[in-house]
Enzyme design. Structure first.
Site, PDB file in Angstrom:
ATOM      1  N   LYS A 112      11.520 -31.406  21.091  1.00  0.00           N
ATOM      2  CA  LYS A 112      11.953 -32.223  22.002  1.00  0.00           C
ATOM      3  C   LYS A 112      12.908 -31.607  23.014  1.00  0.00           C
ATOM      4  CE  LYS A 112      10.891 -37.104  20.264  1.00  0.00           C
ATOM      5  NZ  LYS A 112      11.522 -38.174  19.853  1.00  0.00           N
ATOM      6  N   LYS A 195      -1.515 -34.180  18.398  1.00  0.00           N
ATOM      7  CA  LYS A 195      -1.303 -35.770  18.026  1.00  0.00           C
ATOM      8  C   LYS A 195      -1.259 -36.440  19.174  1.00  0.00           C
ATOM      9  CE  LYS A 195       3.538 -36.535  17.822  1.00  0.00           C
ATOM     10  NZ  LYS A 195       4.977 -36.752  17.204  1.00  0.00           N
ATOM     11  N   LYS A 198       2.727 -40.004  24.038  1.00  0.00           N
ATOM     12  CA  LYS A 198       3.099 -40.213  25.593  1.00  0.00           C
ATOM     13  C   LYS A 198       3.378 -39.161  26.330  1.00  0.00           C
ATOM     14  CE  LYS A 198       3.631 -44.851  25.687  1.00  0.00           C
ATOM     15  NZ  LYS A 198       3.229 -45.729  26.531  1.00  0.00           N
TER      16      LYS A 198
HETATM   17  P1  TYM Z   1       8.225 -43.482  17.506  1.00  0.00           P
HETATM   18  O1  TYM Z   1       8.727 -44.798  17.891  1.00  0.00           O
HETATM   19  O2  TYM Z   1       8.002 -42.463  18.021  1.00  0.00           O
HETATM   20  O3  TYM Z   1       6.676 -43.893  16.561  1.00  0.00           O
HETATM   21  C1  TYM Z   1       6.385 -45.366  15.968  1.00  0.00           C
HETATM   22  C2  TYM Z   1       5.696 -44.789  14.854  1.00  0.00           C
HETATM   23  O4  TYM Z   1       4.158 -44.436  15.110  1.00  0.00           O
HETATM   24  C3  TYM Z   1       3.783 -43.237  14.644  1.00  0.00           C
HETATM   25  N1  TYM Z   1       2.894 -42.560  15.233  1.00  0.00           N
HETATM   26  C4  TYM Z   1       1.897 -41.915  14.756  1.00  0.00           C
HETATM   27  N2  TYM Z   1       1.094 -42.112  13.894  1.00  0.00           N
HETATM   28  C5  TYM Z   1      -0.017 -41.530  13.809  1.00  0.00           C
HETATM   29  N3  TYM Z   1      -0.705 -40.868  14.859  1.00  0.00           N
HETATM   30  C6  TYM Z   1      -0.044 -40.685  16.097  1.00  0.00           C
HETATM   31  N4  TYM Z   1      -0.474 -39.801  16.898  1.00  0.00           N
HETATM   32  C7  TYM Z   1       1.372 -41.183  15.973  1.00  0.00           C
HETATM   33  N5  TYM Z   1       2.236 -41.143  17.162  1.00  0.00           N
HETATM   34  C8  TYM Z   1       3.426 -42.135  16.601  1.00  0.00           C
HETATM   35  C9  TYM Z   1       5.254 -42.590  14.140  1.00  0.00           C
HETATM   36  O5  TYM Z   1       5.139 -41.801  13.246  1.00  0.00           O
HETATM   37  C10 TYM Z   1       6.232 -43.766  13.900  1.00  0.00           C
HETATM   38  O6  TYM Z   1       5.943 -44.227  12.464  1.00  0.00           O
HETATM   39  N6  TYM Z   1      11.967 -42.009  14.545  1.00  0.00           N
HETATM   40  C11 TYM Z   1      11.080 -42.983  14.664  1.00  0.00           C
HETATM   41  C12 TYM Z   1      11.596 -44.450  14.613  1.00  0.00           C
HETATM   42  C13 TYM Z   1      12.424 -44.938  13.759  1.00  0.00           C
HETATM   43  C14 TYM Z   1      12.198 -45.164  12.346  1.00  0.00           C
HETATM   44  C15 TYM Z   1      13.284 -45.476  11.827  1.00  0.00           C
HETATM   45  C16 TYM Z   1      11.170 -45.226  11.594  1.00  0.00           C
HETATM   46  C17 TYM Z   1      13.889 -44.972  13.888  1.00  0.00           C
HETATM   47  N7  TYM Z   1      14.332 -45.444  12.722  1.00  0.00           N
HETATM   48  C18 TYM Z   1      13.760 -45.880  10.555  1.00  0.00           C
HETATM   49  C19 TYM Z   1      11.309 -45.627  10.253  1.00  0.00           C
HETATM   50  C20 TYM Z   1      12.489 -45.777   9.790  1.00  0.00           C
HETATM   51  C21 TYM Z   1      10.098 -42.735  15.914  1.00  0.00           C
HETATM   52  O7  TYM Z   1      10.678 -42.223  16.941  1.00  0.00           O
HETATM   53  O8  TYM Z   1       8.886 -43.608  15.881  1.00  0.00           O
END
Ligand code: TYM
Length: 332
Positions: A112, A195, A198
């Site tokens: 990022k 993957k 967005k």
């Molecule tokens: P975020 O908001 O980017 O994504 C949310 C969830 O979607 C999953 N994901 C995917 N899974 C499969 N294929 C894809 N192409 C794909 N794109 C996104 C992500 O793995 C995620 O599970 N850091 C985290 C948010 C967070 C969090 C936490 C998660 C903050 N605190 C505590 C678990 C526990 C994030 O940015 O997810």
């Protein structure tokens, strides 16, 4: 009941299919068997610039989508991260437990920040995974349902939990990632080796759940495949077709082998046409339900308020124990 915790960012517009298949779908299933805590991570969202009005709207939109996807406030605790101040508080403690080099090895930050340039990338973005550690440890979660891209952050969580427990005595549950192999990584429809995300270069590769279903149908039909004819699950040799089979299989509950049989001798066109229909059947009611929650912001906000109250009860206890173990003088 074992406990699960997970979070999702309040992104502009809509969740995408990767968020749903990789994570949210599992959240819905796990609320039946686990003590489940799910949150919209607005503190994480401000690691990149956010317009205040939009952030507020996107936070409600994220909650509405989670409910539309099937989270039931009677079965799980759904809340907004900033409503529970203990996240920021434990986040600081975890910052002080993490090595600078250790934090520097987080690959998501590298990706990022490389995109943004090092002067634009904030310190918040750098410590983002450490706040995530606090999120998880506050609830003594046994498992964390996420996609593959979050695995490293769960490993950091395990390391810090063990470090704290070793230094101050048993305090935190050491959590495990809950990552389903089949849907751990959903790929971009135009570039099936990347993957779905967005920040894709080509919006045609990204399925936003709240897009007009007609647009979704078009994107499925123009998905990149390969020059063979055979419909076969082989992620190495046939990433595009395999991705479509994964999506199809998960949304319908049909096994991959069964799908391979069903499409034996048929062309990619047939597969795409059917999958487009499956997808439209999924996103159409999802959009309607999301809109219903958005049309009633009072109900939505009261669900989130109740969730925050339940979450705070758990988080406050963990934070109090933590402060005591560290040696902070009680305020009395
Ligand atoms: P975020 O908001 O980017 O994504 C949310 C969830 O979607 C999953 N994901 C995917 N899974 C499969 N294929 C894809 N192409 C794909 N794109 C996104 C992500 O793995 C995620 O599970 N850091 C985290 C948010 C967070 C969090 C936490 C998660 C903050 N605190 C505590 C678990 C526990 C994030 O940015 O997810």
């Amino acid at each position: 009941r074992p406990r699960v915790l997970s979070g999702i960012q309040p992104t502009a517009g809509s969740f995408h299919l990767g968020n749903y298949l990789g994570a949210v779908r599992q959240w819905v299933a796990l609320q039946e068997s686990h003590d489940a805590f799910y949150m919209v991570v607005d503190l994480h969202a401000i690691t990149v610039p956010q317009d205040p009005k939009e952030l507020r709207a996107n936070t409600r939109l994220a909650a509405a989508q989670l409910l539309a996807a099937g989270l039931d406030p009677e079965r799980c605790t759904l809340f907004v991260q900033s409503h529970v101040p203990e996240h920021a508080q434990l986040g600081w403690v975890m910052n002080c437990l993490t090595g600078f080099g250790e934090a520097s090895r987080m690959t998501q930050f590298k990706d990022k920040s490389a995109k943004q340039g090092s002067d634009r990338a904030t310190v918040g973005l750098f410590t983002y995974p450490i706040l995530q550690v606090a999120d998880i440890l506050l609830y003594q979660a046994n498992e964390v349902p996420v996609g593959e891209d979050q695995r490293q952050h769960i490993e950091l969580t395990r390391d810090l939990a063990e470090r704290f427990n070793g230094r101050y005595g048993q305090t935190y549950t050491v959590p495990k990632p809950y990552i389903l192999k089949e849907t751990a990584k959903i790929f971009d429809l135009q570039d099936p080796t990347a993957k779905m995300s967005k920040s894709t270069a080509n919006p045609k590769g990204l399925i936003n759940l709240l897009d007009d279903p007609k647009a979704t149908v078009k994107k499925v039909k123009s998905a990149v495949t390969d020059t063979e004819m055979e419909i076969r699950f082989d992620p190495e040799a046939k990433p595009g077709v395999s991705n479509l089979l994964t999506i199809y299989s998960t949304l319908t509950g049909t096994g991959i082998a069964e799908l391979e049989q069903k499409y034996a001798g048929k062309g990619y066109g047939a597969l795409k046409t059917d999958l487009a229909e499956v997808m439209a059947e999924f996103v159409t009611p999802f959009r309607t339900r999301t809109q219903e929650y958005l049309d009633d912001p009072e109900t939505l906000d009261s669900i989130l308020a109740k969730g925050a109250e339940k979450a705070r009860a758990v988080a406050a206890e963990t934070l109090a124990t933590t402060y005591e173990r560290i040696g902070f003088l009680p305020a009395k």
